[in-house]
Design an enzyme around this catalytic site. Structure first.
Site, PDB file in Angstrom:
ATOM      1  N   LYS A  52      30.897   8.833   9.884  1.00 31.02           N
ATOM      2  CA  LYS A  52      29.925   9.030  10.949  1.00 31.02           C
ATOM      3  C   LYS A  52      28.588   8.431  10.521  1.00 31.02           C
ATOM      4  CE  LYS A  52      28.399  12.537  14.252  1.00 31.02           C
ATOM      5  NZ  LYS A  52      28.659  13.908  14.723  1.00 31.02           N
ATOM      6  N   ASN A  67      19.479  16.324   8.014  1.00 25.35           N
ATOM      7  CA  ASN A  67      18.982  17.633   7.610  1.00 25.35           C
ATOM      8  C   ASN A  67      19.412  18.070   6.213  1.00 25.35           C
ATOM      9  OD1 ASN A  67      17.720  18.030  10.176  1.00 25.35           O
ATOM     10  ND2 ASN A  67      19.745  18.473  11.026  1.00 25.35           N
ATOM     11  N   THR A  68      20.099  17.204   5.482  1.00 22.71           N
ATOM     12  CA  THR A  68      20.437  17.455   4.080  1.00 22.71           C
ATOM     13  C   THR A  68      19.760  16.373   3.246  1.00 22.71           C
ATOM     14  OG1 THR A  68      22.566  18.510   4.567  1.00 22.71           O
ATOM     15  CG2 THR A  68      22.283  17.574   2.365  1.00 22.71           C
ATOM     16  N   PHE A 128      23.599  22.131   7.742  1.00 21.29           N
ATOM     17  CA  PHE A 128      25.000  22.407   7.347  1.00 21.29           C
ATOM     18  C   PHE A 128      25.222  23.897   7.053  1.00 21.29           C
ATOM     19  CE2 PHE A 128      26.137  17.919   5.503  1.00 21.29           C
ATOM     20  CZ  PHE A 128      26.130  17.399   6.782  1.00 21.29           C
ATOM     21  N   ASN A 178      25.360   9.855  14.805  1.00 21.33           N
ATOM     22  CA  ASN A 178      24.837  11.196  14.560  1.00 21.33           C
ATOM     23  C   ASN A 178      23.520  11.351  15.325  1.00 21.33           C
ATOM     24  OD1 ASN A 178      24.422  13.762  13.235  1.00 21.33           O
ATOM     25  ND2 ASN A 178      25.589  12.988  11.497  1.00 21.33           N
ATOM     26  N   SER A 224      23.848  13.092   8.538  1.00 20.51           N
ATOM     27  CA  SER A 224      22.969  14.144   9.051  1.00 20.51           C
ATOM     28  C   SER A 224      21.584  13.971   8.443  1.00 20.51           C
ATOM     29  CB  SER A 224      23.504  15.524   8.697  1.00 20.51           C
ATOM     30  OG  SER A 224      22.539  16.519   8.979  1.00 20.51           O
ATOM     31  N   ASN A 265      17.825  19.785  16.228  1.00 22.92           N
ATOM     32  CA  ASN A 265      18.309  20.776  15.273  1.00 22.92           C
ATOM     33  C   ASN A 265      17.965  20.334  13.847  1.00 22.92           C
ATOM     34  OD1 ASN A 265      20.856  20.385  13.350  1.00 22.92           O
ATOM     35  ND2 ASN A 265      21.104  18.968  15.089  1.00 22.92           N
TER      36      ASN A 265
END
Length: 357
Positions: free
Chosen positions: A218, A185-186, A115, A247, A183, A111
């Site tokens: 996390k 993805n940021t 967010f 994560n 994460s 993915n």
């Protein structure tokens, strides 16, 4: 009913993955295939962590219920605890689609959602409603411990401002809070795991919230091993109660066969198990009982769960296996755990926690 929901998964998997996820959330919202009463857990599966009692150690990881819409239905499926989020101060649409991919040959999900969520205002309203008594007079709440996973917006973020503000919004309604600083993805988010930067954020939270629910951080599985000890010590010094390990990963194992294997984003599922287990062992040895540890990544069986507990995990979380198997997964995991425990004469999870360290 959970079995029927799981039997429908082959049809659901013909849909676009993100559409299928939205459909699952809508179905849970409507109570489709959700038992009216939560199944009772065998007392042998009960455990305590973070000052809380859990009837079983299996939770749903953040990312499934980003907007705190279905915490009560998830609890009724049999999870021992439920975690909502990641939620950010302002609503944001996330990254361009497509951004969610099934690698069915590998039992993997990739993915790069970014967010996507409705923001803290709506999230907090739903949490507040969850704590109110129900019209029938039954007690409110999800019926199991609830966590909130908090993050920062892609633009205009100030972590030392935003994380304490998010804690303020969720702390009246949840049993624990998770800082998502891992994460992939940021942009720039994983840099917040640096020990000095993390300590600054945690100290800002402590200054504003001397009283709050347990706080967890996390971590990313892609951290270098020699960076982990400073992070663990910074967390302990700043009053953190626990860590979630891990994560999603940016790594791409050579074993991947799916045509989607080159998609960018965070990978979760079976291939993450080895690194998640390795990192759990490392963190558990460093923490030496000073933190609660939640293991996440590649958990697919009751044996997997007991193996993580033997390596010091207090709790575990699943996500990808749930996406592939549906609600029937939860009963299977608990059944397998109990079968192994009975065969090995294990009366309680505390009897084996950390024995393989």
């Amino acid at each position: 009913m959970s079995v029927l929901a799981s039997l429908s998964l082959p049809l659901v998997r013909k849909l676009d993955p993100e559409k299928a996820h939205e459909l699952a959330i809508d179905a849970l919202t409507l109570g489709i295939s959700v038992p009216f009463k939560r199944p009772e857990d065998d007392p042998a599966l009960a455990t305590r962590a973070l000052g809380l009692r859990f009837s079983n150690p299996i939770g749903i990881a953040a990312g499934f219920d980003k907007n705190a819409r279905v915490l009560r239905p998830l609890a009724r499926l049999g999870f021992g605890f439920v975690e909502a989020g990641t939620v950010t101060p302002r609503p944001q649409p996330g990254n361009p689609k497509p951004r969610l991919f099934r690698l069915e040959e590998d039992r993997v999900v990739i993915n790069r959602m970014g967010f996507n969520n409705q923001g803290i205002d709506r999230f907090a309203v739903r949490l507040a409603r969850l704590t109110r008594p129900l019209p029938s007079g039954r007690a409110g709440g999800a019926g199991v411990p609830v966590g909130a996973n908090i993050g920062i917006n892609k633009t205009g973020a100030d972590p030392e401002r935003d994380y304490p503000a998010l804690v303020a919004r969720v702390k009246p309604y949840v049993n624990y809070i998770v800082l998502n600083v891992s994460s992939p993805n940021t942009p720039g988010l994983r840099g917040l795991q640096d020990a000095a930067r993390l300590k600054g954020i945690l100290d800002a939270i402590a200054a504003r919230h001397p009283e709050r629910p347990p706080l967890l951080v996390k971590l990313a599985p892609d951290l270098e091993d020699d960076a982990i000890a400073p992070i663990v010590e910074a967390a302990i010094q700043s009053g953190v109660q626990g860590l979630i390990i891990n994560n999603t990963t940016l790594a791409r194992p050579d074993s991947l066969r799916s045509p989607h294997k080159s998609e960018s984003g965070g990978l979760s599922g079976r291939p993450l198990a080895a690194r998640s287990t390795q990192m759990l062992r490392l963190v558990a040895n460093i923490a030496a009982g000073r933190l609660a540890l939640v293991s996440c990544g590649g958990i697919e069986s009751g044996q997997d769960i007991l193996d993580r507990i033997r390596l010091g995990a207090d709790l575990v979380q699943v996500y990808t296996a749930f996406a592939y198997e549906g609600p029937a997964l939860i009963a299977r995991l608990k059944r397998e755990m109990l079968q192994i425990m009975r065969a090995q004469g294990i009366e309680a999870l505390d009897d084996v926690r950390g024995v393989d360290l």
